[in-house]
Design an enzyme around this catalytic site. Structure first.
Site, mmCIF file in Angstrom:
data_model
loop_
_atom_site.group_PDB
_atom_site.id
_atom_site.type_symbol
_atom_site.label_atom_id
_atom_site.label_comp_id
_atom_site.label_asym_id
_atom_site.label_seq_id
_atom_site.Cartn_x
_atom_site.Cartn_y
_atom_site.Cartn_z
ATOM 1 N N HIS A 1 12.999 51.324 -5.364
ATOM 2 C CA HIS A 1 12.309 50.074 -5.681
ATOM 3 C C HIS A 1 11.240 49.828 -4.628
ATOM 4 O O HIS A 1 11.405 50.211 -3.476
ATOM 5 C CB HIS A 1 13.311 48.917 -5.727
ATOM 6 C CG HIS A 1 14.099 48.866 -7.004
ATOM 7 N ND1 HIS A 1 14.855 47.799 -7.368
ATOM 8 C CD2 HIS A 1 14.232 49.777 -8.005
ATOM 9 C CE1 HIS A 1 15.431 48.038 -8.548
ATOM 10 N NE2 HIS A 1 15.069 49.234 -8.939
ATOM 11 N N ARG B 1 14.741 50.051 -20.483
ATOM 12 C CA ARG B 1 16.076 49.517 -20.190
ATOM 13 C C ARG B 1 16.074 48.712 -18.886
ATOM 14 O O ARG B 1 16.134 47.491 -18.889
ATOM 15 C CB ARG B 1 17.097 50.682 -20.137
ATOM 16 C CG ARG B 1 18.547 50.251 -20.229
ATOM 17 C CD ARG B 1 19.139 49.768 -18.940
ATOM 18 N NE ARG B 1 19.043 50.771 -17.875
ATOM 19 C CZ ARG B 1 19.271 50.509 -16.586
ATOM 20 N NH1 ARG B 1 19.592 49.293 -16.203
ATOM 21 N NH2 ARG B 1 19.150 51.446 -15.670
ATOM 22 N N ASP B 2 15.932 49.388 -17.769
ATOM 23 C CA ASP B 2 15.957 48.709 -16.471
ATOM 24 C C ASP B 2 14.790 47.720 -16.357
ATOM 25 O O ASP B 2 14.921 46.643 -15.778
ATOM 26 C CB ASP B 2 15.874 49.781 -15.369
ATOM 27 C CG ASP B 2 16.116 49.229 -13.981
ATOM 28 O OD1 ASP B 2 16.542 48.070 -13.857
ATOM 29 O OD2 ASP B 2 15.858 49.957 -13.013
ATOM 30 N N ASN C 1 11.020 47.984 -9.643
ATOM 31 C CA ASN C 1 10.990 49.417 -9.875
ATOM 32 C C ASN C 1 9.667 50.064 -9.466
ATOM 33 O O ASN C 1 8.598 49.496 -9.663
ATOM 34 C CB ASN C 1 11.194 49.686 -11.370
ATOM 35 C CG ASN C 1 12.627 49.436 -11.809
ATOM 36 O OD1 ASN C 1 13.555 49.944 -11.191
ATOM 37 N ND2 ASN C 1 12.811 48.662 -12.865
ATOM 38 N N HIS D 1 16.136 56.745 -7.285
ATOM 39 C CA HIS D 1 15.720 55.538 -8.006
ATOM 40 C C HIS D 1 15.293 54.509 -6.956
ATOM 41 O O HIS D 1 16.115 53.775 -6.418
ATOM 42 C CB HIS D 1 16.908 55.033 -8.838
ATOM 43 C CG HIS D 1 16.614 53.869 -9.724
ATOM 44 N ND1 HIS D 1 16.668 53.954 -11.100
ATOM 45 C CD2 HIS D 1 16.264 52.596 -9.451
ATOM 46 C CE1 HIS D 1 16.368 52.769 -11.625
ATOM 47 N NE2 HIS D 1 16.134 51.917 -10.635
ATOM 48 N N CYS E 1 15.030 43.606 -9.419
ATOM 49 C CA CYS E 1 16.448 43.379 -9.246
ATOM 50 C C CYS E 1 16.673 41.875 -9.159
ATOM 51 O O CYS E 1 16.048 41.200 -8.346
ATOM 52 C CB CYS E 1 16.952 44.049 -7.978
ATOM 53 S SG CYS E 1 18.683 43.657 -7.669
HETATM 54 MG MG MG Z 1 15.717 49.831 -10.998
#
Ligand code: MG
Length: 313
Positions: free
Chosen positions: A222, A28-29, A262, A220, A253
């Site tokens: 990065h 997803r991300d 990520n 979460h 992002c």
């Molecule tokens: Mg992310």
């Protein structure tokens, strides 16, 4: 120094969690920022391989309006292909319409995505922080009534590209709202990757003091500035045992200039296994999966661990 057969040597650090649940966000991300649309069969195969590698929570897709995220417009096609895998498959829902779509397909876990800053709420949702919370509230309440697990993502918890440093009190306020409306897990996002370990500890302590227990918190991070693992270790030392990561380091992002995004699941697993923390993940299978996906996308994985293990073969 590498251990035998591509595994780190395990040396436990006292006080860390025995086991960490990895919340895998690659499908997803990771994929949502890919410009070329990945065929639904490839996505399904990706999710299947991640499950085969031992990941137990795999965020599958998003029920946002297809106009906003064309890459995930196939949510209705993808979800039925993967829902029988026997793993947790949370999906993103922005509003009640998204929740309806997710429920119709039998989703049992959903996530809403709030922002800690006004600038990002405006950029991502075209709403103020409070307007966005007001949009999510009925979604969360209904999802909880339906017996679903609900995760609340919170973006820009450490820094914001327009506003700079984000005050801890601001993050605590929005976190409390998400927990109060019924989210049973809160994922603290360092969306532009600017956090450092002391900041992580300070935020977690402030959340505990505001009545948000560590057991409801996921992190979460990065890796934009190479801090994702340091920040993860700070969170583990605080007792956090749910960590988000993306297979092969997929995704980033769109608001951060750097290509790195990520935290790669492989880099995370290498550290966790090195600390003697159980994940249930087979690192070899996971690395093979990311190498396979990198081939589909036509460029190498940015994960240091994927590269190191791939070069060994
Ligand atoms: Mg992310």
């Amino acid at each position: 120094m590498t251990g035998i057969e591509g595994l780190p040597m395990a040396v436990r650090e006292p006080g860390l969690p025995q086991r960490v649940r990895i919340h895998e966000v690659g499908a997803r991300d990771g994929l949502q920022n890919e410009k070329s649309v990945v065929p639904v069969e490839v996505k399904a195969e990706f999710v299947r391989r991640l499950a085969d590698a031992g990941l137990t929570t795999i965020e599958a897709t998003s029920f946002v309006h297809p106009k906003w995220v064309p890459q995930l417009a196939d949510a209705e096609q993808l979800f039925p292909l993967v829902r029988g895998l026997g793993v947790r498959l949370p999906v993103l829902v922005p509003n009640e319409r998204g929740l309806d779509r997710a429920l119709a397909l039998g989703a049992r876990e959903v996530a809403v995505f709030a922002s800690a800053t006004e600038s990002f709420a405006k950029a991502n949702l075209n709403r103020t922080v409070d307007e966005a919370l007001a949009m999510f509230e009925p979604v969360v309440i209904r999802a909880v009534e339906q017996g679903l697990k609900v995760r609340g993502y919170l973006s820009m918890c450490f820094g914001d590209p327009w506003e700079g440093a984000v005050p801890i009190e601001q993050v605590v306020r929005v976190s409390r709202r998400l927990v109060d409306m019924g989210c049973d897990e809160l994922s603290l996002g360092d969306t532009i990757g600017v956090a450092t370990p002391g900041h992580v500890s300070a935020l977690l302590t402030a959340l505990n003091e505001a009545g948000v227990p560590t057991g409801t918190i996921a992190v979460h991070f990065h890796d934009t500035y190479g801090q994702a693992l340091s920040n993860t270790l700070a969170a583990l030392r605080h007792g956090v045992s749910v960590v988000d990561a993306s297979a092969g380091g997929l995704g980033g992002c769109p608001y951060a200039k750097s290509a790195t995004g990520n935290l790669a699941t492989e880099d995370l697993v290498w550290m966790l296994h090195g600390l003697g923390i159980e994940t249930g993940v087979d690192l070899g299978r996971l690395t093979a999966t990311s190498a396979w996906m990198a081939d589909r996308l036509g460029r190498p994985s940015p994960s240091r661990t994927v590269r190191a293990l791939s070069h060994k073969e």
